[in-house]
Write a protein that holds these residues in place. Sequence first.
Motif, short mmCIF file in Angstrom:
data_model
loop_
_atom_site.label_atom_id
_atom_site.label_comp_id
_atom_site.label_asym_id
_atom_site.label_seq_id
_atom_site.Cartn_x
_atom_site.Cartn_y
_atom_site.Cartn_z
N ARG A 65 0.83 -1.20 0.00
CA ARG A 65 0.00 0.00 0.00
C ARG A 65 0.87 1.25 0.00
O ARG A 65 1.82 1.37 0.78
N ILE A 66 0.51 2.18 -0.86
CA ILE A 66 1.22 3.45 -0.95
C ILE A 66 0.28 4.54 -0.46
O ILE A 66 -0.84 4.69 -0.95
N PHE A 67 0.72 5.29 0.53
CA PHE A 67 -0.09 6.35 1.11
C PHE A 67 0.25 7.69 0.46
O PHE A 67 1.40 7.95 0.12
N LYS A 68 -0.77 8.51 0.33
CA LYS A 68 -0.58 9.82 -0.31
C LYS A 68 0.24 10.75 0.58
O LYS A 68 1.09 11.51 0.08
N THR A 69 -0.01 10.68 1.87
CA THR A 69 0.67 11.58 2.80
C THR A 69 1.10 10.81 4.04
O THR A 69 0.53 9.75 4.36
N PRO A 70 2.07 11.32 4.77
CA PRO A 70 2.45 10.71 6.05
C PRO A 70 1.29 10.64 7.03
O PRO A 70 1.19 9.71 7.84
N ALA A 71 0.39 11.64 6.95
CA ALA A 71 -0.77 11.64 7.84
C ALA A 71 -1.68 10.45 7.55
O ALA A 71 -2.25 9.85 8.48
#
Length: 205
Positions: A65-71
Amino acid sequence: MKINRLFILFIVIISVASAKAQVGVVSVKMPELGKNDTIRVAGTNVDGEMIPWIPLNEVVIYGYRIFKTPADRTAYNKLRYNVMKVMPYALYAKRRYEQLEKDIALTEDKKVQKKLVKNCDKEIKDMFNREIKELTITQGQILTKLIDREVGRTTFDIVKETKGGFTAFLYQSVARVVGHNLKSTYNPQEERDIESIIISSGFYQ
């Protein structure tokens, strides 16, 4: 005319016997065995050659999974922590209520059934008093959904069936004060992150 029929019947019998004889003489090539080949496995005849095989367990591959932001990553990790925290309680409730239903089905004595329900209710209460009372509001909300996922009934329905409608109403009133909803249901499509966490958690292995 009868002679023709007998002749045709004779030809058919000869043909069938010949076909069976041909099938009987077909040789099957067996795999060569080594000195360490001591494990018996299944085999399938494929065009005259015996192919050994063994069943394998299902292998599930998950994408990274790749997240858009660290948040987003932080929020997902927090959700995973909360799900892993409460999932054992949901599974415990599932097993306990399944056992309760089996026990009730084995007796028609209303007093015995009432005692079984009381004992089950006490076990659940003891677990809540011992461990679940320390859950956060978010963890409690997730737990009510997971109970619906595992048991097939909402927490409100379970309380209503075992303790009555008035008690279920009181429990729901108290729960709403602290941010819970005992009528929460679980929808895998709406809770895709939770569903993904559960499937990849190893709880069902």
